[in-house]
Motif scaffolding. Structure first.
Motif, PDB file in Angstrom:
ATOM      1  N   GLU A  82      -0.892  -3.542   3.913  1.00  0.00           N
ATOM      2  CA  GLU A  82      -1.453  -4.506   2.978  1.00  0.00           C
ATOM      3  C   GLU A  82      -0.436  -4.838   1.886  1.00  0.00           C
ATOM      4  O   GLU A  82       0.333  -3.985   1.464  1.00  0.00           O
ATOM      5  CB  GLU A  82      -2.709  -3.957   2.291  1.00  0.00           C
ATOM      6  CG  GLU A  82      -3.884  -3.749   3.194  1.00  0.00           C
ATOM      7  CD  GLU A  82      -5.091  -3.230   2.439  1.00  0.00           C
ATOM      8  OE1 GLU A  82      -6.199  -3.599   2.827  1.00  0.00           O
ATOM      9  OE2 GLU A  82      -4.918  -2.441   1.474  1.00  0.00           O
ATOM     10  N   LEU A  83      -0.496  -6.085   1.433  1.00  0.00           N
ATOM     11  CA  LEU A  83       0.301  -6.540   0.301  1.00  0.00           C
ATOM     12  C   LEU A  83      -0.655  -6.976  -0.799  1.00  0.00           C
ATOM     13  O   LEU A  83      -1.669  -7.622  -0.516  1.00  0.00           O
ATOM     14  CB  LEU A  83       1.204  -7.701   0.691  1.00  0.00           C
ATOM     15  CG  LEU A  83       2.208  -7.446   1.805  1.00  0.00           C
ATOM     16  CD1 LEU A  83       2.932  -8.733   2.159  1.00  0.00           C
ATOM     17  CD2 LEU A  83       3.206  -6.379   1.391  1.00  0.00           C
TER      18      LEU A  83
ATOM     19  N   ASN B 208       0.799  -1.223   0.000  1.00  0.00           N
ATOM     20  CA  ASN B 208       0.000   0.000   0.000  1.00  0.00           C
ATOM     21  C   ASN B 208       0.838   1.283   0.000  1.00  0.00           C
ATOM     22  O   ASN B 208       0.321   2.351  -0.278  1.00  0.00           O
ATOM     23  CB  ASN B 208      -0.987   0.024   1.172  1.00  0.00           C
ATOM     24  CG  ASN B 208      -0.288  -0.061   2.500  1.00  0.00           C
ATOM     25  OD1 ASN B 208       0.216  -1.117   2.866  1.00  0.00           O
ATOM     26  ND2 ASN B 208      -0.253   1.023   3.238  1.00  0.00           N
ATOM     27  N   SER B 209       2.124   1.177   0.255  1.00  0.00           N
ATOM     28  CA  SER B 209       2.979   2.372   0.225  1.00  0.00           C
ATOM     29  C   SER B 209       3.790   2.452  -1.075  1.00  0.00           C
ATOM     30  O   SER B 209       4.711   3.262  -1.172  1.00  0.00           O
ATOM     31  CB  SER B 209       3.922   2.368   1.430  1.00  0.00           C
ATOM     32  OG  SER B 209       4.893   1.351   1.277  1.00  0.00           O
ATOM     33  N   PHE B 210       3.441   1.638  -2.056  1.00  0.00           N
ATOM     34  CA  PHE B 210       4.213   1.524  -3.292  1.00  0.00           C
ATOM     35  C   PHE B 210       4.437   2.870  -3.982  1.00  0.00           C
ATOM     36  O   PHE B 210       5.531   3.166  -4.429  1.00  0.00           O
ATOM     37  CB  PHE B 210       3.514   0.548  -4.248  1.00  0.00           C
ATOM     38  CG  PHE B 210       4.182   0.423  -5.576  1.00  0.00           C
ATOM     39  CD1 PHE B 210       5.366  -0.279  -5.704  1.00  0.00           C
ATOM     40  CD2 PHE B 210       3.643   1.019  -6.703  1.00  0.00           C
ATOM     41  CE1 PHE B 210       5.996  -0.396  -6.935  1.00  0.00           C
ATOM     42  CE2 PHE B 210       4.249   0.912  -7.927  1.00  0.00           C
ATOM     43  CZ  PHE B 210       5.438   0.204  -8.047  1.00  0.00           C
ATOM     44  N   ILE B 211       3.425   3.688  -4.065  1.00  0.00           N
ATOM     45  CA  ILE B 211       3.549   4.962  -4.775  1.00  0.00           C
ATOM     46  C   ILE B 211       4.436   5.934  -4.011  1.00  0.00           C
ATOM     47  O   ILE B 211       5.220   6.656  -4.615  1.00  0.00           O
ATOM     48  CB  ILE B 211       2.158   5.582  -5.030  1.00  0.00           C
ATOM     49  CG1 ILE B 211       1.380   4.696  -6.012  1.00  0.00           C
ATOM     50  CG2 ILE B 211       2.266   6.996  -5.591  1.00  0.00           C
ATOM     51  CD1 ILE B 211       2.044   4.520  -7.352  1.00  0.00           C
ATOM     52  N   GLY B 212       4.356   5.952  -2.720  1.00  0.00           N
ATOM     53  CA  GLY B 212       5.166   6.886  -1.950  1.00  0.00           C
ATOM     54  C   GLY B 212       4.484   8.240  -1.826  1.00  0.00           C
ATOM     55  O   GLY B 212       3.271   8.361  -2.012  1.00  0.00           O
ATOM     56  N   GLN B 213       5.249   9.238  -1.553  1.00  0.00           N
ATOM     57  CA  GLN B 213       4.741  10.589  -1.320  1.00  0.00           C
ATOM     58  C   GLN B 213       5.071  11.488  -2.516  1.00  0.00           C
ATOM     59  O   GLN B 213       6.056  11.252  -3.225  1.00  0.00           O
ATOM     60  CB  GLN B 213       5.368  11.166  -0.047  1.00  0.00           C
ATOM     61  CG  GLN B 213       5.118  10.334   1.197  1.00  0.00           C
ATOM     62  CD  GLN B 213       3.634  10.147   1.479  1.00  0.00           C
ATOM     63  OE1 GLN B 213       2.854  11.087   1.362  1.00  0.00           O
ATOM     64  NE2 GLN B 213       3.247   8.939   1.825  1.00  0.00           N
TER      65      GLN B 213
ATOM     66  N   GLU C  85      -3.790   2.780  -9.104  1.00  0.00           N
ATOM     67  CA  GLU C  85      -5.227   2.621  -8.876  1.00  0.00           C
ATOM     68  C   GLU C  85      -5.847   1.712  -9.932  1.00  0.00           C
ATOM     69  O   GLU C  85      -6.700   0.872  -9.618  1.00  0.00           O
ATOM     70  CB  GLU C  85      -5.915   3.990  -8.855  1.00  0.00           C
ATOM     71  CG  GLU C  85      -5.589   4.782  -7.599  1.00  0.00           C
ATOM     72  CD  GLU C  85      -5.988   6.252  -7.669  1.00  0.00           C
ATOM     73  OE1 GLU C  85      -6.403   6.729  -8.760  1.00  0.00           O
ATOM     74  OE2 GLU C  85      -5.882   6.927  -6.617  1.00  0.00           O
ATOM     75  N   LYS C  86      -5.420   1.841 -11.187  1.00  0.00           N
ATOM     76  CA  LYS C  86      -5.893   0.939 -12.254  1.00  0.00           C
ATOM     77  C   LYS C  86      -5.407  -0.487 -12.004  1.00  0.00           C
ATOM     78  O   LYS C  86      -6.126  -1.452 -12.251  1.00  0.00           O
ATOM     79  CB  LYS C  86      -5.427   1.424 -13.619  1.00  0.00           C
ATOM     80  CG  LYS C  86      -6.169   2.637 -14.110  1.00  0.00           C
ATOM     81  CD  LYS C  86      -5.649   3.048 -15.478  1.00  0.00           C
ATOM     82  CE  LYS C  86      -6.315   4.317 -15.952  1.00  0.00           C
ATOM     83  NZ  LYS C  86      -5.774   4.776 -17.232  1.00  0.00           N
TER      84      LYS C  86
END
Length: 176
Positions: free
Chosen positions: A161-162, A117-122, A140-141
């Motif tokens: 979450e993974l 859930n932190s894949f995108i980062g800030q 999101e897609k």
């Protein structure tokens, strides 16, 4: 085993075709040779070890021989998701190496890409806001596609979450 150009260059986002025909058979024969040599050496240790060929389909260029001893044994036993449904390994798909493949016990697993859930980062981790928003839309897609979600009982940093997306199959082979 990493064989260029079918492995390694992918880190640069280049697209390399999966080896076919005689090239594929020679690479597979190389995996057998590595497996046999490592097995001979490991048998002399007198301690438990993990030794398997990981044969990926269709990401064949990720195929490799994997070995572990000591504390790493359990890690490799848990590496791939084992679905409730099973498949039969089709050694006939490998032509001349069918007999060599049939000397192995093949276990079916999923080959998956994993994200959290932190894949995108800030936003501040990106060159600009547009790049961040573009990556966020992509993710999101991606989450709309079929996948497994694992809730972590003990979150690590911001990871709760993974998400695991099935890409193909991986066969774990061990000589019987």
């Amino acid at each position: 085993m990493r064989v260029h150009p079918w492995n390694g260059i992918l880190m640069t986002n280049s697209k390399i075709q999966t080896p076919t025909g005689i090239t594929r058979l020679k690479l597979l024969q190389g995996l057998f040779t590595i497996y046999d040599q490592w097995k001979t050496a490991l048998d002399t240790l007198g301690e438990p070890y993990y030794l398997k060929i990981w044969l990926f389909e269709p990401r064949w260029m990720s195929s490799q021989v994997v070995c572990a001893i000591g504390n790493a044994l359990n890690f490799y036993e848990q590496t791939f998701y084992q679905p409730s449904e099973s498949k039969e390994f089709k050694s006939q798909n490998y032509g001349a190496l069918r007999k060599e493949l049939e000397a192995f016990n093949w276990e079916y697993r999923y080959d998956e890409d994993h994200f959290d859930n932190s894949f995108i980062g800030q936003p501040e981790h990106f060159n600009n806001r547009n790049e961040y928003e573009s990556n966020k839309r992509w993710f999101e897609k991606k989450l709309i596609q079929p996948h497994r979600t694992i809730q972590l009982n003990e979150p690590y940093d911001d990871i709760t979450e993974l998400y695991s997306f099935k890409i193909g199959d991986v066969w774990l082979g061990e000589k019987v």
